[in-house]
Design an enzyme around this catalytic site. Structure first.
Site, PDB file in Angstrom:
ATOM      1  N   LYS A 191       0.869  -1.190   0.000  1.00 29.85           N
ATOM      2  CA  LYS A 191       0.000   0.000   0.000  1.00 29.85           C
ATOM      3  C   LYS A 191       0.902   1.235   0.000  1.00 29.85           C
ATOM      4  CE  LYS A 191      -1.682   3.062   2.852  1.00 29.85           C
ATOM      5  NZ  LYS A 191      -1.778   4.230   1.985  1.00 29.85           N
ATOM      6  N   GLY A 244       6.808   5.867   8.359  1.00 31.33           N
ATOM      7  CA  GLY A 244       5.945   7.047   8.449  1.00 31.33           C
ATOM      8  C   GLY A 244       6.140   7.737   9.777  1.00 31.33           C
ATOM      9  N   SER A 245       5.087   8.393  10.233  1.00 34.90           N
ATOM     10  CA  SER A 245       5.212   9.191  11.458  1.00 34.90           C
ATOM     11  C   SER A 245       5.160   8.303  12.695  1.00 34.90           C
ATOM     12  CB  SER A 245       4.071  10.207  11.525  1.00 34.90           C
ATOM     13  OG  SER A 245       2.864   9.523  11.783  1.00 34.90           O
ATOM     14  N   VAL A 248       1.419   7.501  13.714  1.00 35.67           N
ATOM     15  CA  VAL A 248       0.796   6.390  12.991  1.00 35.67           C
ATOM     16  C   VAL A 248       1.517   5.084  13.341  1.00 35.67           C
ATOM     17  CG1 VAL A 248       0.150   5.486  10.726  1.00 35.67           C
ATOM     18  CG2 VAL A 248       0.041   7.938  11.148  1.00 35.67           C
ATOM     19  N   GLY A 249       2.836   5.158  13.474  1.00 33.90           N
ATOM     20  CA  GLY A 249       3.618   3.959  13.808  1.00 33.90           C
ATOM     21  C   GLY A 249       3.158   3.337  15.117  1.00 33.90           C
ATOM     22  N   GLU A 266       9.758   2.241  10.862  1.00 34.28           N
ATOM     23  CA  GLU A 266      10.816   3.241  10.657  1.00 34.28           C
ATOM     24  C   GLU A 266      10.112   4.592  10.735  1.00 34.28           C
ATOM     25  OE1 GLU A 266      13.156   5.815   9.834  1.00 34.28           O
ATOM     26  OE2 GLU A 266      12.799   5.317   7.738  1.00 34.28           O
ATOM     27  N   CYS A 300      13.275  11.674   6.630  1.00 35.39           N
ATOM     28  CA  CYS A 300      13.321  11.369   8.069  1.00 35.39           C
ATOM     29  C   CYS A 300      14.717  11.607   8.611  1.00 35.39           C
ATOM     30  CB  CYS A 300      12.809   9.982   8.404  1.00 35.39           C
ATOM     31  SG  CYS A 300      12.984   8.796   7.144  1.00 35.39           S
ATOM     32  N   GLU A 398       9.154  16.737  15.078  1.00 34.81           N
ATOM     33  CA  GLU A 398       9.532  16.581  13.679  1.00 34.81           C
ATOM     34  C   GLU A 398       8.687  17.514  12.813  1.00 34.81           C
ATOM     35  OE1 GLU A 398       8.828  12.763  11.690  1.00 34.81           O
ATOM     36  OE2 GLU A 398      10.841  12.940  10.854  1.00 34.81           O
TER      37      GLU A 398
HETATM   38  C1  UN1 Z   1      14.778   9.335   4.518  1.00 41.60           C
HETATM   39  O1  UN1 Z   1      15.546  10.005   5.186  1.00 41.60           O
HETATM   40  O2  UN1 Z   1      13.553   9.547   4.575  1.00 41.60           O
HETATM   41  O3  UN1 Z   1      19.837   8.518   3.382  1.00 41.60           O
HETATM   42  C2  UN1 Z   1      15.309   8.287   3.609  1.00 41.60           C
HETATM   43  C3  UN1 Z   1      19.314   9.095   2.439  1.00 41.60           C
HETATM   44  C4  UN1 Z   1      18.484   8.294   1.470  1.00 41.60           C
HETATM   45  C5  UN1 Z   1      17.270   7.733   2.137  1.00 41.60           C
HETATM   46  C6  UN1 Z   1      16.634   8.699   3.080  1.00 41.60           C
HETATM   47  N1  UN1 Z   1      19.305   7.252   0.938  1.00 41.60           N
HETATM   48  O4  UN1 Z   1      19.453  10.280   2.278  1.00 41.60           O
END
Ligand code: UN1
Length: 508
Positions: A191, A244-245, A248-249, A266, A300, A398
């Site tokens: 999804k 995601g956030s 939600v996680g 994650e 993230c 965040e």
């Molecule tokens: C993310 O930070 O949401 O490390 C993923 C990076 C990418 C993946 C980032 N390879 O900048």
């Protein structure tokens, strides 16, 4: 089985005319059973509609899970090296189409072309890296405590996996989940985020074209409540992998708990770059700007805090403002653009609210508002706020946008304390020429990833990706660590003594 479902049509503007896209269930492209759809709009120009996608619900999820369950036995019994060959081929096809898919991704997601090329490249890297795993998938052999007995442990697939992916890396992050799930012999229901449905469709199309059989990958579009939750709750889905956030996680985690479902999360980050007085300041400025404003700060791993030693605070501040003021905002397909729009209107509004909070907590140095001159889309000027401390909300929450904050500190000890004084623990960076300080930071920063003299972004697929504290639940994506998510260990004992031997009992 249809391998592709669309024949792109050029419009006069160079954009493709809006098309209708479908779910993929058991190798068939089909609309949601309800017939409902949603639109995929260009965040740089919301009047540009890329296409309509199915707004699916529990009935579609049910069909997709059934298909994945049906396909599981044949796929898990396909030799892993053969699965690896299919994945390798997918990597080759992605290489051929990298430019097309990158352009489509910029249109649906907003980040600039150089970055969307990187996103496709990350999926290619993941295919090539993981294909070789088909000939490894190493287990262990170990001696038995008894004579004429053989012991080994094997990695086994888990079954049907539900993969729920975000919009900021629309092909790379689905590849982090899909590719290791497939090499291990699992089947999946994916999804993808509703803001970036096309890029994940491209990845799935390519895998199908490379030879993944019907039903092994099923793609179901729709919202978290109408598709995500039924997928999480379905008793035949044995694993959920979610990016995601934190908010939600947490609910995904809770929903998985009653069925003892394996769940890999994650989640958020509040990533700090520490700049010490002995740092190469030119390098630090480039690293901060790239880490904070690449992907318009929507990673993230984005640099959302800059912890600076007091002696260089003023100089770093001035250099950063100058560099940030030179960044060019606009449509990421145009030449010379450094920063694209944020993903949608509600994301823009949330970021602007945080900027207002930041203006009260510290001093706004540059940015701080929407940029309507950059286009009709959701553009926010790259924003830098000064004199923030750990008590401030913009140092703790965040923001997921082009906003970063300067946090002055006295020395390395205080820098590490400030860096760690948050609920998250994803990425960190330190800029210093002192090897002793660098190694202290590598040891003491509470994060899944630490960079020395490099930005907080830039993870490579063959190293573990994930974080500590509330950034996740202890799993690591990518690298061989992804296999720990997508396989279960089986301990195997083969007794060839032809007599009853009792472990622990027949000890002398
Ligand atoms: C993310 O930070 O949401 O490390 C993923 C990076 C990418 C993946 C980032 N390879 O900048």
């Amino acid at each position: 089985m249809t391998t592709t479902q669309t024949a792109p049509k050029e419009t006069g503007t160079g954009n493709m005319a809006p098309q209708t896209f479908n779910n993929l269930i058991n190798g068939q492209w089909k609309p949601a059973k309800s017939g409902k759809t949603f639109q995929n709009l260009n965040p740089a120009d919301p009047s540009d509609c890329i296409g309509t996608f199915p707004a699916s619900d529990a009935q579609d999820v049910q069909e997709a899970v059934e298909a994945a369950k049906k396909a599981y036995d044949a796929w898990r019994l396909t030799p892993a090296p053969r699965r690896g060959e299919i994945i390798f081929k997918a990597g080759q096809i992605l290489m051929e189409r990298k430019e097309q898919y990158a352009r489509e991704m910029t249109r649906e997601m907003g980040k600039v072309l150089a970055e969307t090329r990187g996103d496709i490249q990350e999926a290619i890297d993941m295919c090539f890296y993981t294909a070789g795993e088909g000939r490894r998938l190493f287990g262990h052999t170990t001696p038995s405590e008894l004579q004429n007995k053989f012991c080994m442990s094997l990695r086994m697939p888990i079954g049907v996996c539900g993969l729920i992916t975000p919009w900021n890396f629309p092909m790379a992050i689905p590849s982090w989940k899909l590719i290791p799930a497939l090499i291990a012999g699992n089947t999946v229901v994916l999804k993808p985020a509703s803001d970036t449905p096309l890029s994940s469709l491209r990845l799935v199309e390519v895998l199908q074209e490379a030879g993944v059989p019907e039903g092994v990958i099923n793609l179901v579009y729709g919202s978290g409540s109408t598709v995500g939750n039924p997928l999480i709750d379905h008793p035949d889905v044995r694993l959920i992998s979610f990016t995601g956030s934190c908010e939600v996680g947490r609910s995904v985690n809770e929903r998985c708990a009653p069925n003892f479902k394996r769940v890999s999360l994650e989640l958020g980050g509040k990533n700090a770059a520490i700049i010490l007085e002995d740092a190469n300041l030119d390098l630090a400025v480039e690293g901060i700007v790239w880490g904070a404003f690449g992907t318009a700060g929507q990673r993230c791993t984005a640099t959302s805090r800059v912890i600076v030693q007091k002696g260089i605070h003023a100089e770093l501040r001035d250099r950063l403002v100058k560099r940030i003021n030179g960044l060019k905002l606009g449509y990421g397909l145009e030449k010379g653009i450094d920063v694209g729009p944020v993903v949608n209107e509600s994301a823009m509004n949330k970021i602007l609210e945080y900027i207002e909070i930041g203006k009260k907590e510290g001093q706004l140095l540059t940015g701080g508002e929407r940029d309507t001159a950059a286009g009709a889309g959701w553009f926010i000027k790259p924003t830098l706020i000064d004199n923030i401390n750990t008590k401030h909300r913009i140092a703790q929450e965040e923001i997921f946008g082009p906003v970063t904050a300067l946090m002055p500190v006295a020395d390395l000890d205080e820098a590490i304390h400030v860096a760690n004084d948050i609920e998250f623990g994803l990425s960190t960076a330190i800029y210093t020429k002192d090897v002793n300080k660098a190694f202290r930071a590598l040891r003491d920063l509470e994060a899944g990833i630490t960079y020395v003299n490099a930005p907080t972004i830039g993870a490579e697929v063959h190293l573990p990706f994930g974080g500590v504290k509330n950034t996740g639940n202890g799993h690591r994506e990518a690298a061989e660590t992804a296999l720990d998510i997508f396989t279960e260990w089986k301990a195997c004992y083969v007794d060839y003594s032809d007599r009853l031997q009792r472990a622990q009992i027949d000890h002398n």
